[in-house]
Design an enzyme around this catalytic site. Sequence first.
Site, PDB file in Angstrom:
ATOM      1  N   ASP A   1       0.846  -1.195   0.000  1.00  0.00           N
ATOM      2  CA  ASP A   1       0.000   0.000   0.000  1.00  0.00           C
ATOM      3  C   ASP A   1       0.880   1.244   0.000  1.00  0.00           C
ATOM      4  OD1 ASP A   1      -2.319  -1.487   0.069  1.00  0.00           O
ATOM      5  OD2 ASP A   1      -2.527  -1.391   2.254  1.00  0.00           O
TER       6      ASP A   1
ATOM      7  N   TYR B   1       5.854  -9.114   8.221  1.00  0.00           N
ATOM      8  CA  TYR B   1       5.490  -7.715   8.428  1.00  0.00           C
ATOM      9  C   TYR B   1       5.537  -7.377   9.915  1.00  0.00           C
ATOM     10  CZ  TYR B   1       3.252  -8.425   3.844  1.00  0.00           C
ATOM     11  OH  TYR B   1       2.996  -8.745   2.537  1.00  0.00           O
TER      12      TYR B   1
ATOM     13  N   ASP C   1      -7.325   1.261   7.720  1.00  0.00           N
ATOM     14  CA  ASP C   1      -6.032   1.862   8.036  1.00  0.00           C
ATOM     15  C   ASP C   1      -6.249   3.317   8.428  1.00  0.00           C
ATOM     16  OD1 ASP C   1      -6.409   3.298   5.655  1.00  0.00           O
ATOM     17  OD2 ASP C   1      -4.914   2.170   4.537  1.00  0.00           O
TER      18      ASP C   1
ATOM     19  N   ARG D   1      -4.277  -5.312   6.976  1.00  0.00           N
ATOM     20  CA  ARG D   1      -5.401  -4.481   7.425  1.00  0.00           C
ATOM     21  C   ARG D   1      -6.561  -5.343   7.926  1.00  0.00           C
ATOM     22  NH1 ARG D   1      -7.212  -1.112   2.718  1.00  0.00           N
ATOM     23  NH2 ARG D   1      -6.005  -2.546   1.421  1.00  0.00           N
TER      24      ARG D   1
END
Length: 300
Positions: free
Chosen positions: A47, A75, A89, A181
């Site tokens: 993103d 991540y 987000d 997310r």
Amino acid sequence: MARKRKGRDLHGWLVVDKPAGITSTSVVNKVRWALDAKKAGHAGTLDPDATGVLAVALGEATKTVPYITDALKAYTFTVRLGQKTNTDDAEGEVIAESTNRPSDDDIKAQLGQFVGDIMQVPPAFSAVKIDGERAYKRARDGEDFEIAARPLWVEELLLIDRPDPDHVTLEMTCGKGGYVRSIARDLGEALGCHGHVRELRRIWSGPFDAKDGVSLDQLDAHAKTDGLDHLIHPLEAGLDDLPRVHCPESSIVKLRNGNPALVMGDVEYGEECWADNGGQAIAVGTFKSGELHPTRVFVR
């Protein structure tokens, strides 16, 4: 007659430490410009607000992109507790709030349900296609729609920091197609407090690590020179998860022409593998009765 693409014949991988505020496509375009490369593509979109590993394939290495896309990746991300947004987000609009703040033990107790083979519903603002149209476009148009849950393998999900009652930092290792997310959103619901991603960083992807990534400033500083060439990983790095077989000289031409040819190696019948000659990948294919049946060939 098609025009010949200008630029240098570069074949391999450049790992970029992507900053926030730029799209993955823009990073690829910048790499292609800076290196004057004929061809480039990336393995796994981040993103715009996410940072970290963006592995950019150059030249013939673009044929190995699916193997990096399919590989495990990790991540670190910070979840803002107490708020739900329409995008899951920090860029989105807050649509629900809660004063409930779970303890560290409460959070750890819920993480197990997000490990292993799970089903995950992608965010409404995502590139998933619904009847041929991107979900984010339908969401921006205010449409009411549902996205089907998708399978995801999560190898590990750990709580690594709790900077304050409103935030928790997690680390996740997962397979292809995971939406961080969605993990933040679903964890917030499981905890009864809502949640969305505040910060997200990909720390590694397959064989590539963020510590080896070049910055956009480095790309600018060495643009149109060979100053970054020594940082290009070999094409073969993209085949790291596949078994390797040896390709004799007599088989090279056959394989590069897309024909089955003799190879040598200890692999199972029907297994996907790659053929090597002198450390250079010749082809990827299926091993059958001592021959490699090529599905991808590399010409450099």
